[in-house]
Design a protein around this motif. Structure first.
Motif, PDB file in Angstrom:
ATOM      1  N   LYS A 168       3.098  -0.866  -1.817  1.00 28.63           N
ATOM      2  CA  LYS A 168       3.664  -2.063  -2.440  1.00 28.63           C
ATOM      3  C   LYS A 168       2.825  -2.568  -3.615  1.00 28.63           C
ATOM      4  O   LYS A 168       3.351  -2.962  -4.644  1.00 28.63           O
ATOM      5  N   GLY A 169       1.529  -2.609  -3.406  1.00 29.97           N
ATOM      6  CA  GLY A 169       0.655  -3.006  -4.504  1.00 29.97           C
ATOM      7  C   GLY A 169       0.547  -4.498  -4.732  1.00 29.97           C
ATOM      8  O   GLY A 169       0.237  -4.938  -5.849  1.00 29.97           O
ATOM      9  N   SER A 170       0.757  -5.303  -3.688  1.00 30.32           N
ATOM     10  CA  SER A 170       0.652  -6.751  -3.901  1.00 30.32           C
ATOM     11  C   SER A 170      -0.800  -7.159  -4.196  1.00 30.32           C
ATOM     12  O   SER A 170      -1.047  -8.078  -4.980  1.00 30.32           O
ATOM     13  N   ASN A 171      -1.752  -6.452  -3.603  1.00 26.19           N
ATOM     14  CA  ASN A 171      -3.165  -6.743  -3.925  1.00 26.19           C
ATOM     15  C   ASN A 171      -3.494  -6.313  -5.346  1.00 26.19           C
ATOM     16  O   ASN A 171      -4.225  -7.009  -6.055  1.00 26.19           O
ATOM     17  N   GLY A 224      -4.885  -0.664  -0.212  1.00 26.72           N
ATOM     18  CA  GLY A 224      -3.777  -0.022   0.495  1.00 26.72           C
ATOM     19  C   GLY A 224      -3.684   1.465   0.202  1.00 26.72           C
ATOM     20  O   GLY A 224      -2.626   2.059   0.371  1.00 26.72           O
ATOM     21  N   ILE A 236      -9.924  -3.256   1.277  1.00 27.91           N
ATOM     22  CA  ILE A 236      -9.437  -4.429   2.012  1.00 27.91           C
ATOM     23  C   ILE A 236      -8.687  -3.946   3.249  1.00 27.91           C
ATOM     24  O   ILE A 236      -7.887  -3.016   3.180  1.00 27.91           O
ATOM     25  N   HIS A 237      -9.006  -4.584   4.379  1.00 26.84           N
ATOM     26  CA  HIS A 237      -8.418  -4.151   5.655  1.00 26.84           C
ATOM     27  C   HIS A 237      -7.790  -5.368   6.362  1.00 26.84           C
ATOM     28  O   HIS A 237      -8.389  -6.441   6.411  1.00 26.84           O
ATOM     29  N   PRO A 238      -6.591  -5.172   6.950  1.00 28.64           N
ATOM     30  CA  PRO A 238      -5.882  -6.330   7.520  1.00 28.64           C
ATOM     31  C   PRO A 238      -6.279  -6.685   8.956  1.00 28.64           C
ATOM     32  O   PRO A 238      -5.413  -6.836   9.826  1.00 28.64           O
ATOM     33  N   GLN A 244      -1.622 -11.206   4.532  1.00 28.98           N
ATOM     34  CA  GLN A 244      -1.575 -10.854   3.096  1.00 28.98           C
ATOM     35  C   GLN A 244      -1.875 -12.060   2.208  1.00 28.98           C
ATOM     36  O   GLN A 244      -2.522 -11.930   1.173  1.00 28.98           O
ATOM     37  N   GLU A 274      -5.455 -12.117   2.142  1.00 30.55           N
ATOM     38  CA  GLU A 274      -5.983 -10.979   1.377  1.00 30.55           C
ATOM     39  C   GLU A 274      -6.022 -11.300  -0.118  1.00 30.55           C
ATOM     40  O   GLU A 274      -6.969 -10.937  -0.813  1.00 30.55           O
TER      41      GLU A 274
HETATM   42  C1  GRF Z   1      -2.998  -4.454   2.864  1.00 33.62           C
HETATM   43  O1  GRF Z   1      -2.529  -5.131   3.987  1.00 33.62           O
HETATM   44  C2  GRF Z   1      -4.398  -3.942   3.081  1.00 33.62           C
HETATM   45  O2  GRF Z   1      -5.120  -4.701   3.964  1.00 33.62           O
HETATM   46  C3  GRF Z   1      -4.165  -2.565   3.645  1.00 33.62           C
HETATM   47  O3  GRF Z   1      -3.011  -2.093   3.011  1.00 33.62           O
HETATM   48  C4  GRF Z   1      -2.192  -3.180   2.618  1.00 33.62           C
HETATM   49  C5  GRF Z   1      -1.823  -3.008   1.184  1.00 33.62           C
HETATM   50  O4  GRF Z   1      -0.877  -3.938   0.763  1.00 33.62           O
HETATM   51  N1  GRF Z   1      -5.332  -1.747   3.455  1.00 33.62           N
HETATM   52  P1  GRF Z   1      -0.411  -4.011  -0.756  1.00 33.62           P
HETATM   53  O5  GRF Z   1       0.068  -2.603  -1.130  1.00 33.62           O
HETATM   54  O6  GRF Z   1      -1.564  -4.433  -1.581  1.00 33.62           O
HETATM   55  O7  GRF Z   1       0.718  -4.995  -0.762  1.00 33.62           O
END
Ligand code: GRF
Length: 187
Positions: free
Chosen positions: A13-16, A86, A106-108, A169, A172
Motif C-alpha cells: 500500500k505504501g501509506s508509510n 512494509g 517499522i513493525h506493527p 497505522q 506508525e
Molecule cells: C505496516 O503496518 C508496517 O508496520 C509493516 O507493513 C505495513 C506497511 O504498510 N511492516 P504501508 O504499506 O506503509 O501502508
C-alpha cells in the motif's frame, strides 16, 4: 542543512512511504527520498512515488543477484540510509554489511512481542491489553534490532483486527518520522 539521501523499500500500500514523502517536503526534515525500491509491480505505493517524481526501482526478487541490482541503484542515487516500510523480503547479511546501522524498519507490534507476520490476529488471540508499533534498526535476526521508538494504545473490548490495524497505522505515521528525527538529531 544537509539532508540524508534515503531510499524507502516497499511491497504494498505504501501509506508509510506516502507519509514520509509528505514529511520530507519540509526542508528541516533530516532525509530526502531519492529512490523507492519495490518488489511488487502492483504496489499502490509506486503510483504515489511516481506522482512525486521519485525514481522507482521495481525489482524481481526471484532473480539471482537481485540485491546486487538494488545495491547498484542505491550507489547511483548516492543513498546512505534505508527505511523499510512494509518491504516483505528479508535483507541478506551481505547487504546488511554494506548498510550496517543504516537500515530501519517499522513493525506493527510492541516488539519484542509478535515478531513476524499476522501480528493483529495474534495480539487479539493473546488477549493483550495494549499494542502499538515499533521502529527499530535492522540486523540479521527478524524484527530484533535495537529499538528507536515505540508507540502504544490500549485495546478496547470492541476492537477487531481491522480497527487495531487502523489504530496501529495511525501511530506508525507518527512514529516513523519521529524515529528519523531522533536518529539524526543524536548524530
Ligand atoms: C505496516 O503496518 C508496517 O508496520 C509493516 O507493513 C505495513 C506497511 O504498510 N511492516 P504501508 O504499506 O506503509 O501502508
Amino acid at each position: 542543512m544537509v539532508r540524508i539521501n534515503t531510499s524507502v523499500f516497499i511491497s504494498g500500500k505504501g501509506s508509510n512511504l506516502k507519509n514520509l514523502i509528505i514529511k520530507s517536503r519540509d526542508y528541516s526534515f533530516p532525509i530526502s527520498i531519492k529512490l523507492v525500491v519495490c518488489d511488487n509491480p502492483r504496489a499502490k505505493g509506486i503510483i504515489y512515488a511516481k506522482k512525486n517524481s521519485i525514481p522507482v526501482l521495481i525489482i524481481n526478487t526471484k532473480k539471482r543477484n537481485f540485491e546486487n541490482k538494488i545495491l547498484n541503484h542505491l550507489k547511483e542515487h548516492k543513498v546512505d540510509f534505508i527505511c523499510l516500510a512494509g518491504y516483505m523480503k528479508i535483507i541478506s547479511s551481505v547487504f546488511l554489511e554494506k548498510f550496517r546501522k543504516k537500515i530501519i524498519n517499522i513493525h506493527p507490534s510492541l516488539l519484542p512481542k509478535f515478531k513476524g507476520l499476522n501480528t493483529f490476529s495474534r495480539v487479539l488471540k493473546n488477549k493483550e491489553k495494549k499494542t502499538g508499533c515499533t521502529v527499530h534498526y535492522v540486523d540479521e535476526k527478524l524484527d530484533s534490532g535495537n529499538i528507536i521508538i515505540q508507540k502504544e494504545f490500549y485495546i478496547n473490548k470492541e476492537d477487531n483486527e481491522e480497527i487495531i490495524k487502523k489504530k496501529t497505522q495511525y501511530l506508525e505515521h507518527r512514529a516513523f518520522p519521529e524515529a528519523i528525527i531522533k536518529i539524526f538529531r543524536n548524530n
